[in-house]
Every structure is written in C-alpha cells, then in structure tokens.
Design a protein around this motif. Structure first.
Motif, PDB file in Angstrom:
ATOM      1  N   ARG A   1      -3.224  10.107   4.852  1.00  0.00           N
ATOM      2  CA  ARG A   1      -3.932   9.211   5.780  1.00  0.00           C
ATOM      3  C   ARG A   1      -5.269   8.762   5.176  1.00  0.00           C
ATOM      4  O   ARG A   1      -5.637   7.595   5.223  1.00  0.00           O
ATOM      5  CB  ARG A   1      -4.187   9.954   7.106  1.00  0.00           C
ATOM      6  CG  ARG A   1      -4.940   9.150   8.130  1.00  0.00           C
ATOM      7  CD  ARG A   1      -4.015   8.120   8.769  1.00  0.00           C
ATOM      8  NE  ARG A   1      -4.729   6.895   9.153  1.00  0.00           N
ATOM      9  CZ  ARG A   1      -4.261   6.037  10.070  1.00  0.00           C
ATOM     10  NH1 ARG A   1      -3.087   6.284  10.663  1.00  0.00           N
ATOM     11  NH2 ARG A   1      -4.935   4.955  10.350  1.00  0.00           N
ATOM     12  N   SER A   2      -5.981   9.688   4.569  1.00  0.00           N
ATOM     13  CA  SER A   2      -7.300   9.330   4.038  1.00  0.00           C
ATOM     14  C   SER A   2      -7.170   8.424   2.819  1.00  0.00           C
ATOM     15  O   SER A   2      -8.093   7.703   2.471  1.00  0.00           O
ATOM     16  CB  SER A   2      -8.116  10.575   3.714  1.00  0.00           C
ATOM     17  OG  SER A   2      -7.481  11.287   2.664  1.00  0.00           O
ATOM     18  N   ALA A   3      -5.976   8.471   2.150  1.00  0.00           N
ATOM     19  CA  ALA A   3      -5.787   7.597   0.990  1.00  0.00           C
ATOM     20  C   ALA A   3      -5.501   6.159   1.428  1.00  0.00           C
ATOM     21  O   ALA A   3      -5.561   5.233   0.634  1.00  0.00           O
ATOM     22  CB  ALA A   3      -4.636   8.113   0.129  1.00  0.00           C
ATOM     23  N   LEU A   4      -5.163   5.996   2.681  1.00  0.00           N
ATOM     24  CA  LEU A   4      -4.820   4.648   3.189  1.00  0.00           C
ATOM     25  C   LEU A   4      -6.089   4.013   3.750  1.00  0.00           C
ATOM     26  O   LEU A   4      -6.332   4.037   4.936  1.00  0.00           O
ATOM     27  CB  LEU A   4      -3.749   4.816   4.284  1.00  0.00           C
ATOM     28  CG  LEU A   4      -2.927   3.587   4.624  1.00  0.00           C
ATOM     29  CD1 LEU A   4      -2.031   3.224   3.441  1.00  0.00           C
ATOM     30  CD2 LEU A   4      -2.079   3.859   5.863  1.00  0.00           C
ATOM     31  N   ALA A   5      -6.894   3.473   2.859  1.00  0.00           N
ATOM     32  CA  ALA A   5      -8.249   3.078   3.256  1.00  0.00           C
ATOM     33  C   ALA A   5      -8.311   1.692   3.902  1.00  0.00           C
ATOM     34  O   ALA A   5      -9.061   1.472   4.842  1.00  0.00           O
ATOM     35  CB  ALA A   5      -9.157   3.120   2.031  1.00  0.00           C
ATOM     36  N   ASP A   6      -7.456   0.768   3.398  1.00  0.00           N
ATOM     37  CA  ASP A   6      -7.576  -0.641   3.804  1.00  0.00           C
ATOM     38  C   ASP A   6      -7.213  -0.893   5.263  1.00  0.00           C
ATOM     39  O   ASP A   6      -6.592  -0.090   5.929  1.00  0.00           O
ATOM     40  CB  ASP A   6      -6.607  -1.491   2.961  1.00  0.00           C
ATOM     41  CG  ASP A   6      -7.063  -1.555   1.528  1.00  0.00           C
ATOM     42  OD1 ASP A   6      -8.282  -1.411   1.298  1.00  0.00           O
ATOM     43  OD2 ASP A   6      -6.190  -1.712   0.652  1.00  0.00           O
ATOM     44  N   GLU A   7      -7.580  -2.029   5.658  1.00  0.00           N
ATOM     45  CA  GLU A   7      -7.094  -2.547   6.939  1.00  0.00           C
ATOM     46  C   GLU A   7      -5.625  -2.924   6.762  1.00  0.00           C
ATOM     47  O   GLU A   7      -5.262  -3.591   5.800  1.00  0.00           O
ATOM     48  CB  GLU A   7      -7.897  -3.803   7.308  1.00  0.00           C
ATOM     49  CG  GLU A   7      -7.514  -4.351   8.632  1.00  0.00           C
ATOM     50  CD  GLU A   7      -8.696  -4.333   9.590  1.00  0.00           C
ATOM     51  OE1 GLU A   7      -8.625  -4.991  10.608  1.00  0.00           O
ATOM     52  OE2 GLU A   7      -9.702  -3.632   9.283  1.00  0.00           O
TER      53      GLU A   7
ATOM     54  N   ALA B   1       0.396   5.363  -0.045  1.00  0.00           N
ATOM     55  CA  ALA B   1      -0.519   6.518   0.012  1.00  0.00           C
ATOM     56  C   ALA B   1       0.303   7.791   0.089  1.00  0.00           C
ATOM     57  O   ALA B   1       1.418   7.783   0.594  1.00  0.00           O
ATOM     58  CB  ALA B   1      -1.436   6.399   1.226  1.00  0.00           C
TER      59      ALA B   1
ATOM     60  N   ARG C   1       0.849  -1.194   0.000  1.00  0.00           N
ATOM     61  CA  ARG C   1       0.000   0.000   0.000  1.00  0.00           C
ATOM     62  C   ARG C   1       0.890   1.252   0.000  1.00  0.00           C
ATOM     63  O   ARG C   1       1.877   1.315   0.722  1.00  0.00           O
ATOM     64  CB  ARG C   1      -0.910   0.016   1.233  1.00  0.00           C
ATOM     65  CG  ARG C   1      -1.950  -1.089   1.220  1.00  0.00           C
ATOM     66  CD  ARG C   1      -2.981  -0.859   0.088  1.00  0.00           C
ATOM     67  NE  ARG C   1      -3.918  -1.961  -0.012  1.00  0.00           N
ATOM     68  CZ  ARG C   1      -3.738  -3.024  -0.802  1.00  0.00           C
ATOM     69  NH1 ARG C   1      -2.663  -3.131  -1.561  1.00  0.00           N
ATOM     70  NH2 ARG C   1      -4.637  -3.977  -0.835  1.00  0.00           N
TER      71      ARG C   1
END
Lengths: 383, 625
Positions: free
Chosen positions: A302-308, A185, A183
């Motif tokens: 931070r908001s782009a890092l959506a996944d668990e 972001a 991931r």
C-alpha cells in the motif's frame, strides 16, 4: 482500470457482478487442481471472455475478498484504460530447464515500456529460484517481477497452469504490463522465527539435503513432528521451514520449505537449492506472528502505491500453503491483516502457493520465497 | 462481552441467509478450532522440549570440546621444554606450573601451587620475585630479561635464561593473572658465541681469518694515524706446502698447517697472527717495534718453520718466505701496505724461498712488470708472436732420431722472453691450454712434412691435463696434420701425476692407446717417485740436464745417472740424457749404455730451417716446393 470479480461453485456455476462495459483484456483465475483439471472452467471463461487473455493456476486454497475456499474457482476480469497486456508461455520439461525457460519468457516480453511482470509457474517441476534468476538476467534487477508457484493443496502430486488454454502441468506463464500509466506495487513478509540450534548442511545435492550435522534430515523432522505427523510429510513438514545462512551471501534471508521426501534415503527435497556447508536453522511461527507478517506485506504494498489512482485497484495475494497449514481456521486472520492495511478500496483475489515471487523488502531484485505472504497491487495512474 | 474473532467468524459461517444458526456446523467448526489449538500446543510443546534437549546436547558437546581443547593446551604447556607458571596477580600465589617449571625450580608443583614466593623461596629471592611481580602488575607492561644468570633453582648456577612476565587482566580490566615463561638459552648463547668465533677465525688453525685481520689492520691504522706511531705488516707463505698436500694427502697437509700455525703464533707471541687462506699468513706487529726486531722475528719464523716438522710419522719439509712492509714508510692505507708486503713476499719467493725481504720501492715496479707481461701474453697468440724451435735428439752414436719442439716468444719490444718467465704466467692464467695446443699443432704439422719419419717430442703442461679435453684435441691434431701417432712423443713431468693421479693416469693410457709415445721428463729432480714408473709403462725416461752438466764436477751426479740408467734398463725403458754438451759426457753415457741424448753437442734449439738436411729436405726442394 475496471475490475469484474466473479466466482464459480458447483451449486450455482459462475456468478459475477459489475459487468465490464468494454471487453476484458485479461482474466485471472485460481482453483483447486481437481476443480481445474477437466478444462471445463477454462472453456466457460473463454465463452464469457472470447477476446481476452485468460491465465490461471491450481492452488492450495483460493482467496477472494475476506474468504478462503477450496472448492470454488475465483476469477477477475480486467479492462485497462491505457495499459497493454501481453502473454508469454513456456513448457518446463525438467528442473534443469528452469533458468532457460525464464530467459526465453523474459526475451519474449522485454520492451522499453514494460512496467511489470506477473509470473505463474508449475510448482513442482520448475526450480522457482532458477526461473526467477533467468528472468532477472534478461530484464534486469530494476523491473518488478512478482507471482507464485502453482500448488496442489498439500498433496504435492502435480500442479497446473493455463495460458489461453486448458490448464496443464509443466507450464510457465508470464503476463507483461506495458505503458507509463501502469502501477505495480508489492510487499512481501513472513513472520517466522528461528528456534533451536544451528545445524550444518553436511551433505546436499542441489535442492536435496542428505545430511544435517551428519544426520538424515527426515529423522530431525520426524522427531519434531512426531511419528504420526511425520507420516503426512512433506505436507506436515511445512510447519517447520528452514532458514538458510550462506556465508557466500551473508545478508540474504533465505527460507525454504520441504517439497518432497525420500523415505528410503531419509533425505528431503526443498523448494530450491541448499548448498553444502550452509548453516540451517528450523523455524516456526504462531498464528499471531504469521498474521502480523501478512499485515506487513500489505503495508509495504500500500505504501508503495504513492500516486493518485484512477479507477479500480486489484491486490493479488500469494501466500504459502505452509502458512495455511499452520494457521488452520485462523488463516482468515492473515487475510484480515492484509485487508486492514490495504483498505476497503482494493479488490482482493489470490491463492495459496508452493512458492512466492517478489523482491524482498531489503533489495529490489526479485526472488523466490517460501512461507511468505506476498501482495501485488496493480492499478493505473490518474491521467 | 467482546467475542473472540474466530468465534464470531465461525458463527457468521454457520448462519444462513435468513439469520438462522446451524448449531451442528458451528459445533463442528468450534471443535475443529479446538483440535487445531491442541495440535498447535502439542507441536509447540514438543518443539520446546526437543529444542531444550538439543540445546542441552549442544551445550554438552561444546563443554566436551572445550574440555578437549583445554586438555590439548594443557598437554602442550605441560610438555614444552620451557618453564611456564601462572600466579594470582593480587598476591603472587602460584596457580600453575608445568613440568619444565618443576625442573627449573627443583621442586614438585605440589610444593609451590597455592603458595606465595615468601613461602617457597629464601627471603632474598622472594623479595626480588615480588618486586618484579609488583612492577609488572602496577605498570601493566611485560617484563623481559634476556640472558641473565639463573638466580634460583637447581639446574646449576652457570645456566643462562631468558625470562618474561606478562599481566593478564579479567573482563573488567582488573589485574587477574601473571604468566611467566623461563627459557634456558645457555646452549643458544654458547652457539652464538661459537658462530661469531667461526666468522672471525680460520676453522683449521683457529687463528684469526682474513676478515678479522682486515678489521684489526683498519683499527691499527686509525690508532697509528692518531698516535703517530709505526708498525709492520708481515706477509708469509709456506713454501712447497702444495706439494706436501699433493704427495702426502690432505690429512697430513692439515696437520702440517696446524703445526706451522702453532709455531708461528708461539714465535710471534704478542703479534696479531692471521691465516688468510691456503698457505698464506699475515702478521700485524705491535706498535713501535724497530726494524731490526721485526727482521729478527721474521728470521726466527723462517727458521722455526724450516726446522722439520714431524707430522704423524711423516717428515714433510716445508719452508717459509716472508715479505715485510712498514707503516707509514711503505704505505699509509691498508691496500698499499698489504700490496707492498705481498711484493716483498713475491721477491723473497723468487729469490729462492726460505727468505725474508723488506719492501723496496723497485719491487712495486717488478710486480707491475709481471702484470704487464701477463697482459702481453694474452695478445701474443693472436698476434703470432710465438715460434716453435726444434732441438735434435740422437742416439749416443750420433744418429739423429727426432726433435723436441720448444716454444719461444718473440715479443715485439722485449725481444725473446725466457720460457721460465712466461710459461709459469701462462700456466697461472690458463692460457697454456690454448698455447700448448698451438705448439702441438705446429709441431705435428711440421713433422708430418718431413720426408724422414723422425720423432717429434712436445712438452705438455700439468695444466693441460687438468683443463680441456686433451685426448680429443691430440686426436684431432693428428687427424688434421696426418702425422702417424707413433711419431709423436709427449713429454710430461711428474707434476702431471701429482694431484689427480687417477685422472692423469687414465688420460695417459688413452693417449697411449692412440699410439702416442709418452716420455717422463726431468727425471731425478722433484720426488721422482718410483711408483710412477711402476704405475705407467713410459716409453722413455729423460734424465734432467742438471745431472749431466755436473757429471764431471760431482761424483754423486754420475752415480745418480748410473742408478737411473740401471733402473730404467731393469724396467726395459729407454733413457735419453738432456743437456749433453761435451764429448766426455757423451762418452760416459755411451759407456753406461744410455740410449739417447740431446744437447748442444747434437744441436741447439732453432728454427727447423736450420735442420732441413736432417729431416731429409734438400734446400732447393724446400725453397721451391
């Protein structure tokens, strides 16, 4: 993903915590040009991590957690669960070579499962704009590319990049991250405001501006900085970046900082090309607006890092030396603002640069920026 | 008390692990922060001050630019030759007037600016002006008056102007200004009228032209059809006008044309007289004039033109031929009427010019015949219908010295067509160039085959001189046939020299340089200008047959022949007399020392076979060669 954070100072040498249970795949480190140029720090890191890729660059201040330091070297060692890491490296012999270097690097790393690129480049010889354009041309506009240009405090003498070797000038490094779990972001923002009249770029050649409204640009900067401060150009010029408006690309927000001064020609060299006929307007900022800009970059990432996410999260902060110069002791404020947005669970490391690489908020295609805070968060998704 | 974030940070940075605050370090940090703040404030102050200065300068520059732009526009408005004014939309008070406006109103702007129409103009005019202004302000639509007479001002009452008024609104949409423009279009309108006149009139005579005539005829036909009336169309042609132009030059021709047009228009008063081109006129007679009156007028026209016109000290003599067609008897549409009037005209000319002919239906047939003949002429050459006849030429003592080659047309159904019928047609359509070349070639080939080196004379048409490369084709024919150039004699009439005299003269000189001999044909008829004899060394003069055949009948003919002979002898030019048919004629010519003769006395024109003995071919040789 597992992170081991460590730092070096003259008094205690390397110190770290939370040793990795398995060998590190990648080590990132940032230090001052003086602190890195002997090659000692690299050799020590190589001793600590004999099997990992070790990549680092010189900076205008190193960020670790909430702190900034000039004489410490900061590093992180990373071990991924399901992500592969590959390096590419090129020598950029001259400014004109930048696009070709970018293309060659991208070709070495391009693969169907390439999930993100992080680039560290020489900050003075390379034309960051062309380098990024070269990379984009090969990997396409959809692949996220972030990174920064190495710095030399505000001295602008030479900058260093190390890729599995002692850090040297003229080098460009790119780290490719592969795999579906990876991931990546990012966020990027400035916080500067334009002020004063618009000026026409009446004469320029590449990144060298000879005339603004028919006047040598050094005269304009000298008026705004005062004679005393002007003597400290180009470093002091970082306080007044320029916003460029190009009729050919009216929607693009371009901010450029002064990189070099020719006191005889009274011309200024900027971080990238400024076409003749553009409109230029000076910019300035106050402590609060810059901090707020940094916070915005943190929020975007931070908001782009959506996944668990499984395991640790690393934020690499690349901010402009110009911002630090303006903010002085208040520089901490922008780091606090980023931290507040990212949250306590993200490990932060980074450096003050001569240019930031990230896609701007509006478009996906990555670009070279000046005078921004860019935040890149890397992590691995939960299985 | 909440501590400033920076101070808290500074204290933290100055506190060691045991919790002890290093006051010196704290002092340094605080002091540095003050410095930074001061620096930032100074820099901000400076930036703000400079920015204000710069913005002021920019503003000043913009104002100057605006001022200059205004001056520029003002000077344009001031100097355009169109009156421009602006008024307050509320009360029509003048607030701007340019120089042309001052001229238009005949008063300096000081007397008008700030004043309402009532304060400036007489009541009647002020009322008109105010009414117009109110209408434009109330309706919001511009006023545009085209080509009206000037109602106010000093430029003269006969000037025509275009004027317009336009409402300008303020930012809120309320009426603010009235802008007016007044343009003097007198010249433009006069020009337009002149152009329109030119389009329908002939520039030389100012009579209506062909298109005006066609329009008038179309209109007349419609009226006549509705009212069942009749009328006449006259087609007129000046006789010998081309010759006047050629001999006296175009300026005299033009003057003559104008004088003739004036006479026609004066005599045909009340009729529609048009010049439709060159020397052709058409007259459209008023309705219901009887045939006798039309004929009477036509006769008067012929008479008035026949009377010598004195033009610029010259007395060129021209005549008039007239053809008449009547509606509805000779045609009910324009094309037929015109064609029939032309047929009648053609007949009038053919019958000797200076005549009036009314259309008769057989004329139509005649014109069709003429066209048919022209059509056949085109095929004659390729179908080998032409023949060359030879007529012997001899010394007055009887010794044959050569032949004149003469063109004959043996038409498959018509038989032999007289040369005076088909040669003018061939000259009209240009076929004469090709036919003439054919005759030359045949004549030369024939002459080249003769054992005796006799002369061969060939006639050249003026058209051959004007078109094609005559010199080259003669040269080519001489080479082809192997005829010695000095044996070829070309006969030209003065028609060759009338027109482009210099070109014809050059061509004659070049032919002569080839060795070809040049004879002046038909001398004594036409103008027989002596200057032709002076300008070119002719090898021979040929006296027209008319004088020879009249030798016995009219004493003048003998005198003319004597005069020509003595003139030619004085110039050392030999003379050949044409049309010699009797021994008496031959004896006269011998007495007067005429060198050569041609005519039935010597021999008729015939196929060369008849004259084989004269050219030195024995019959046997000819038959078996």
């Amino acid at each position: 993903m597992h992170i081991q954070y460590l730092h070096w100072n003259a008094a205690h040498g390397w110190r770290g915590a939370n040793a990795l249970r398995e060998p590190a795949q990648l080590v990132l480190y940032f230090g001052s040009r003086e602190g890195l140029e002997s090659g000692e720090r690299y050799r020590e890191l190589r001793g600590l991590y004999p099997d990992g890729h070790i990549v680092g660059c010189s900076a205008g201040g190193q960020i670790h957690g909430d702190d900034i330091s000039d004489d410490e070297v900061v590093a992180v060692a990373l071990r991924f669960e399901r992500t592969q890491v590959r390096l590419a490296s090129e020598i950029v012999a001259s400014r004109d070579d930048s696009r070709a270097c970018g293309e060659r690097i991208a070709r070495q790393l391009a693969a169907p499962d390439l999930a993100g690129l992080f680039v560290l480049s020489d900050g003075l010889v390379a034309n960051g704009n062309e380098l990024v354009a070269g990379i984009n041309g090969i990997v396409g506009p959809d692949l996220p590319v972030t990174g920064g240009l190495a710095a030399d405090a505000t001295k602008f003498e030479h900058t260093l990049v190390g890729v599995d070797g002692e850090p040297v000038p003229n080098r460009i490094a790119a780290i490719g991250f592969y795999g579906a779990s990876f991931r990546f972001a990012h966020g990027c923002a400035g916080g500067w405001d334009v002020f004063g009249p618009s000026r026409k770029v009446t004469r320029s050649e590449g990144s060298v501006v000879m005339q603004l409204d028919g006047e040598p640009p050094l005269d304009l900067y000298t008026r705004y900085l005062g004679e005393e401060e002007a003597a400290a150009m180009p470093g002091s010029g970082l306080a007044f970046p320029m916003r460029i408006h190009d009729e050919a690309e009216p929607d693009r927000q371009i901010v450029r900082s002064v990189f070099a001064v020719d006191r005889n020609a009274r011309s200024l060299t900027f971080a990238a090309d400024i076409p003749e006929g553009c409109t230029a307007q000076l910019m300035r900022a106050n402590f609060d607006s810059l901090a707020a800009g940094a916070g915005e970059a943190g929020r975007q990432a931070r908001s782009a890092l959506a996944d668990e996410i499984a395991g640790d999260k690393l934020a690499i902060l690349v901010s402009c030396t110009g911002r630090r110069r303006v903010m002085g002791q208040r520089t901490q404020d922008e780091l606090d603002a980023v931290a507040a947005e990212l949250g306590d669970d993200v490990v932060r490391i980074g450096f003050y640069s001569y240019g930031e690489i990230a896609p701007p908020a509006a478009s996906g295609r990555c670009e070279l920026h000046n005078q921004t805070m860019t935040v890149t968060v890397i992590a691995e998704a939960a299985a | 008390m909440t501590m400033h974030r920076l101070l808290a940070r500074q204290i933290r940075q100055s506190t060691d692990e045991s919790g002890k605050v290093d006051l010196t370090k704290l002092g340094e940090l605080v002091s540095a922060a003050y410095e930074e703040s001061d620096g930032d404030r100074r820099s901000t102050d400076r930036a703000i001050k400079l920015m204000i200065e710069e913005l002021e300068q920019t503003h000043k520059r913009a104002e100057q630019d605006l001022g200059r732009a205004r001056e520029f526009l003002d000077s344009i408005i001031e100097n355009i030759p169109i009156a421009v004014f602006a008024k307050d939309a509320k009360d029509s008070r003048y607030i701007l007037l340019n120089r042309a406006g001052e001229e238009y109103y005949g008063m300096p702007r000081e007397e008008m600016l700030g004043k309402t129409p009532e304060q400036i103009f007489p009541d009647k005019i002020a009322r008109v002006v105010n009414e117009q202004d109110r209408r434009v302000v109330d309706s919001g639509t511009p006023m545009f008056l085209e080509g009206h007479l000037l109602e106010v001002g000093v430029k003269g009452r006969d000037r025509l102007v275009n004027s317009r008024k336009l409402l300008i609104r303020d930012g809120g949409g309320a009426p603010q200004y009235l802008v007016g423009v007044i343009e003097d279009v007198t010249e433009r309108i006069t020009n337009e009228a002149r152009i329109s006149h030119l389009a329908h009139h002939d520039a030389l005579t100012d009579l209506p032209n062909r298109s005006a005539f066609n329009a008038a005829l179309g209109e007349r036909l419609e009226q006549a059809q509705e009212a069942a009336t009749s009328f006449a169309v006259l087609s007129l042609d000046l006789d010998r006008f081309k010759e006047v132009n050629d001999v006296f030059g175009h300026p005299v021709g033009d003057m003559l044309m104008r004088a003739a047009a004036d006479r026609l228009a004066a005599e045909a008063d009340g009729a529609f007289v048009a010049r439709i081109g060159g020397d052709e006129f058409m007259i459209l007679m008023p309705d219901d004039i009887n045939r006798e009156d039309v004929l009477g007028l036509a006769e008067r026209l012929v008479e008035t033109i026949g009377t010598e016109l004195e033009v610029d000290d010259y007395l060129p003599h021209v005549g008039l031929s007239v053809g008449i067609a009547f509606y509805p008897d000779d045609g009910v549409n324009a094309a037929t009427l015109l064609a029939n009037a032309d047929s009648a005209l053609y007949r009038a000319k053919r019958e000797g010019r200076g005549r009036v002919r009314v259309f008769e239906s057989e004329m139509d047939q005649e014109l069709r015949d003429r066209r048919l003949l022209q059509h056949d002429l085109r095929q004659a050459l390729e179908q080998n219908q032409f023949l060359v006849y030879f007529q012997p030429q001899a010394r007055v003592d009887g010794e044959v010295i050569g032949f004149e080659a003469l063109l004959r047309w043996n038409h498959p159904t018509r038989g032999f067509v007289p040369p005076d019928q088909f040669i003018p047609l061939a000259e009209e359509n240009g076929l004469i160039v090709e036919i003439g070349e054919w005759v030359l070639r045949e004549a030369c080939r024939e002459a080249a085959s003769w054992p005796r080196p006799l002369q061969v004379a060939v006639n050249l048409s003026p058209v051959q001189f004007q078109a094609g490369d005559l010199e080259r084709s003669i040269h080519q024919i001489l080479l082809e046939t192997g005829l010695t150039p000095t044996r070829l004699e070309v006969e030209i009439t003065e028609g060759v020299l009338i027109g482009d005299f210099n070109r014809a003269l050059n061509l004659l000189r070049r032919l002569k340089a080839l060795g070809v001999r040049i004879a002046m044909d038909d001398f004594g008829t036409g103008y027989s200008s002596l200057s032709y004899l002076q300008s070119f060394p002719f090898d021979k003069i040929k006296i027209d047959r008319g004088f020879i055949s009249n030798l016995e009948a009219t004493p003048q003919s003998a005198e003319i022949v004597r005069a020509v002979l003595s003139l030619a002898h004085a110039l050392h030019i030999p003379v050949i007399a044409e049309g010699v048919e009797t021994e008496a004629q031959r004896a006269f010519l011998a007495r007067e020392a005429c060198e050569e003769m041609q005519g039935y006395l010597v021999g008729r024109p015939d196929l060369i076979e008849r004259y084989l003995d004269l050219v030195g071919v024995t019959v046997e040789r000819r038959l078996y060669a």
